[in-house]
Design an enzyme around this catalytic site. Structure first.
Site, PDB file in Angstrom:
ATOM      1  N   GLY A  12       0.833  -1.212   0.000  1.00 34.71           N
ATOM      2  CA  GLY A  12       0.000   0.000   0.000  1.00 34.71           C
ATOM      3  C   GLY A  12       0.863   1.255   0.000  1.00 34.71           C
ATOM      4  CG  LEU A  14       1.868   4.516   5.953  1.00 36.60           C
ATOM      5  CD1 LEU A  14       2.712   5.792   5.876  1.00 36.60           C
ATOM      6  CD2 LEU A  14       0.878   4.602   7.119  1.00 36.60           C
ATOM      7  CG  ASP A  39      -5.900 -12.415   4.713  1.00 37.51           C
ATOM      8  OD1 ASP A  39      -6.174 -11.379   5.358  1.00 37.51           O
ATOM      9  OD2 ASP A  39      -6.771 -13.141   4.202  1.00 37.51           O
ATOM     10  CE1 TYR A 128     -10.461   2.583   6.527  1.00 41.10           C
ATOM     11  CE2 TYR A 128     -10.981   4.899   6.940  1.00 41.10           C
ATOM     12  CZ  TYR A 128     -10.051   3.898   6.750  1.00 41.10           C
ATOM     13  OH  TYR A 128      -8.717   4.192   6.800  1.00 41.10           O
ATOM     14  CE  LYS A 132      -7.504   1.900  10.312  1.00 40.90           C
ATOM     15  NZ  LYS A 132      -6.359   1.051   9.847  1.00 40.90           N
TER      16      LYS A 132
HETATM   17  N1  LIG Z   1      -5.708   6.382   2.629  1.00 42.03           N
HETATM   18  C1  LIG Z   1      -6.091   7.304   3.497  1.00 42.03           C
HETATM   19  O1  LIG Z   1      -6.518   8.391   3.118  1.00 42.03           O
HETATM   20  C2  LIG Z   1      -6.003   7.034   4.970  1.00 42.03           C
HETATM   21  C3  LIG Z   1      -6.466   8.010   5.872  1.00 42.03           C
HETATM   22  C4  LIG Z   1      -6.345   7.768   7.242  1.00 42.03           C
HETATM   23  C5  LIG Z   1      -5.777   6.580   7.704  1.00 42.03           C
HETATM   24  N2  LIG Z   1      -5.374   5.648   6.799  1.00 42.03           N
HETATM   25  C6  LIG Z   1      -4.794   4.408   7.325  1.00 42.03           C
HETATM   26  O2  LIG Z   1      -3.430   4.383   6.938  1.00 42.03           O
HETATM   27  C7  LIG Z   1      -3.010   3.039   6.687  1.00 42.03           C
HETATM   28  C8  LIG Z   1      -2.354   2.967   5.329  1.00 42.03           C
HETATM   29  O3  LIG Z   1      -3.281   3.391   4.332  1.00 42.03           O
HETATM   30  P1  LIG Z   1      -2.878   3.468   2.796  1.00 42.03           P
HETATM   31  O4  LIG Z   1      -3.378   4.747   2.277  1.00 42.03           O
HETATM   32  O5  LIG Z   1      -1.466   3.072   2.612  1.00 42.03           O
HETATM   33  O6  LIG Z   1      -3.841   2.324   2.228  1.00 42.03           O
HETATM   34  P2  LIG Z   1      -3.656   1.393   0.958  1.00 42.03           P
HETATM   35  O7  LIG Z   1      -2.804   2.043  -0.065  1.00 42.03           O
HETATM   36  O8  LIG Z   1      -5.045   0.948   0.609  1.00 42.03           O
HETATM   37  O9  LIG Z   1      -2.833   0.178   1.569  1.00 42.03           O
HETATM   38  C9  LIG Z   1      -3.393  -0.750   2.420  1.00 42.03           C
HETATM   39  C10 LIG Z   1      -2.754  -2.073   2.107  1.00 42.03           C
HETATM   40  O10 LIG Z   1      -3.345  -3.061   2.970  1.00 42.03           O
HETATM   41  C11 LIG Z   1      -3.533  -4.218   2.199  1.00 42.03           C
HETATM   42  N3  LIG Z   1      -4.556  -5.081   2.763  1.00 42.03           N
HETATM   43  C12 LIG Z   1      -5.900  -5.030   2.618  1.00 42.03           C
HETATM   44  N4  LIG Z   1      -6.472  -6.062   3.260  1.00 42.03           N
HETATM   45  C13 LIG Z   1      -5.470  -6.763   3.832  1.00 42.03           C
HETATM   46  C14 LIG Z   1      -5.412  -7.944   4.608  1.00 42.03           C
HETATM   47  N5  LIG Z   1      -6.528  -8.630   4.942  1.00 42.03           N
HETATM   48  N6  LIG Z   1      -4.213  -8.402   5.026  1.00 42.03           N
HETATM   49  C15 LIG Z   1      -3.069  -7.740   4.694  1.00 42.03           C
HETATM   50  N7  LIG Z   1      -3.052  -6.647   3.930  1.00 42.03           N
HETATM   51  C16 LIG Z   1      -4.244  -6.156   3.517  1.00 42.03           C
HETATM   52  C17 LIG Z   1      -3.911  -3.727   0.825  1.00 42.03           C
HETATM   53  O11 LIG Z   1      -3.641  -4.743  -0.128  1.00 42.03           O
HETATM   54  P3  LIG Z   1      -4.638  -4.976  -1.394  1.00 42.03           P
HETATM   55  O12 LIG Z   1      -4.842  -3.629  -1.998  1.00 42.03           O
HETATM   56  O13 LIG Z   1      -3.884  -5.932  -2.221  1.00 42.03           O
HETATM   57  O14 LIG Z   1      -5.884  -5.545  -0.793  1.00 42.03           O
HETATM   58  C18 LIG Z   1      -2.986  -2.535   0.668  1.00 42.03           C
HETATM   59  O15 LIG Z   1      -1.764  -2.888   0.064  1.00 42.03           O
HETATM   60  C19 LIG Z   1      -4.261   2.182   6.850  1.00 42.03           C
HETATM   61  O16 LIG Z   1      -4.262   1.628   8.136  1.00 42.03           O
HETATM   62  C20 LIG Z   1      -5.407   3.155   6.732  1.00 42.03           C
HETATM   63  O17 LIG Z   1      -6.547   2.729   7.438  1.00 42.03           O
HETATM   64  C21 LIG Z   1      -5.459   5.842   5.454  1.00 42.03           C
END
Ligand SMILES: NC(=O)c1ccc[n+]([C@@H]2O[C@H](COP(=O)([O-])OP(=O)(O)OC[C@H]3O[C@@H](n4cnc5c(N)ncnc54)[C@H](OP(=O)(O)O)[C@@H]3O)[C@@H](O)[C@H]2O)c1
Length: 290
Positions: A12, A14, A39, A128, A132
């Site tokens: 992902g 981050l 997973d 969501y 979280k």
């Molecule tokens: N994006 C935002 O705006 C935002 C805002 C606030 C907080 N956050 C938090 O910041 C963190 C990083 O977010 P990000 O933006 O980097 O999100 P991201 O790009 O969607 O990355 C999340 C990763 O988690 C993987 N994932 C999903 N289900 C999974 C599972 N069951 N087991 C293992 N891996 C799994 C996804 O893989 P696949 O895509 O292959 O499923 C993806 O690579 C998360 O905890 C998110 O909740 C994000």
């Protein structure tokens, strides 16, 4: 002594930048696992894979981040975001490892007329945010929670890559909402701060975002400006004008006061315009390289 760090969700935006930062700038041993490799929702897999890697610290960046998808499939949202976090907390306890969990501004309802501090009471509007928050509640008090918001980075599909793509492909006028505000945050800036809090084994909740806030409309205007397009190519609309309406409700104000860092006299991330300028330059460089 070298610390061994496991990063979940390394595919992902981050997770990618945390692994990249650690590899480039620290002498520690970092192991990034993508969704395919681990997973987190699968307890058996977590209990068989993680102990063999013997991490001292686990940075848990994996999540199901599709806000509207979560609204339509709450079971999957809770299986990944809440139960998955329980599995990692369980294994961290077994190993005596420290766990740093990444959480979200969407734990708040947006009704406050000021920025949210770490000690404000969460009340998520959608699935969501609820999943979280449930993840946060799986942690021991000694573990770290980093709440952040509106993430963009080089390794993902996000509003910056979407707007740059749309602006390149057509002259169409874009419409973005001007009644939801938050703090755009760049994973290149968040990764080192998250790394430091995790490796220092800091207990408690930290709000960590780039400084300053804006609406989605203001953010898109700035992306266009930064990329040399006319900012007039975006028009402000109200959330009620979205057609079709989005399945998940969003907070109108999810600005996070980075109070724990600020009051502790610790460094804050740069202003979001600074992070945006760097990300737009990085996107241009990778386009030219293609
Ligand atoms: N994006 C935002 O705006 C935002 C805002 C606030 C907080 N956050 C938090 O910041 C963190 C990083 O977010 P990000 O933006 O980097 O999100 P991201 O790009 O969607 O990355 C999340 C990763 O988690 C993987 N994932 C999903 N289900 C999974 C599972 N069951 N087991 C293992 N891996 C799994 C996804 O893989 P696949 O895509 O292959 O499923 C993806 O690579 C998360 O905890 C998110 O909740 C994000």
């Amino acid at each position: 002594m070298v610390t061994r760090v496991l990063v979940t969700g390394a595919g992902g935006q981050l997770g990618h930048d945390v692994v990249e930062y650690a590899t480039r700038s620290t002498g520690n041993d970092v192991i990034g696992l993508t969704h395919r490799e681990l997973d987190v929702a699968d307890r058996h897999q977590v209990r068989s894979v993680v102990p063999d890697l013997r991490p001292d610290v686990i940075v848990h960046a994996a999540a199901w981040t599709d806000v509207d998808g979560c609204e339509m499939d709450p079971d999957r949202a809770f299986a990944v975001n809440a139960l998955g976090t329980r599995h990692l907390a369980e294994v961290a306890r077994l190993l005596g490892a420290h766990l740093a969990f990444v959480s979200t501004d969407y734990v708040f309802d947006g009704e406050a007329t000021r920025a949210y501090a770490e000690w404000d009471v969460p009340r998520p509007l959608g699935v969501y945010g609820a999943s979280k928050l449930a993840g946060e509640r799986e942690l021991d008090p000694s573990f770290t929670i980093v709440r952040t918001s509106w993430l963009s980075g080089v390794a993902g599909r996000n509003i910056v890559s979407t707007v740059l793509g749309l602006a390149r492909q057509s002259d169409r006028i874009l419409r973005f909402v001007d009644d939801q505000k938050g703090c755009p945050t760049f994973t290149e800036d968040l990764a080192p701060a998250l790394w430091r809090l995790a490796l220092d084994r800091r207990p408690g909740i930290f709000h960590v975002t780039n400084q300053g806030d804006t609406t989605w409309y203001g953010f898109v205007k700035a992306i266009l400006e930064e990329a040399g397009h006319s900012p007039d190519r975006v028009q402000p609309i109200a959330t009620s004008e979205l057609d079709p309406p989005r399945p998940a409700p969003r907070p109108t104000n999810s600005v996070l006061d980075n109070a724990a860092l600020r009051l502790g006299g610790e460094p804050l991330l740069p202003h979001w315009r600074d992070g945006l300028a760097r990300l737009v330059r990085a996107c241009h460089r990778s386009e030219q390289a293609e």
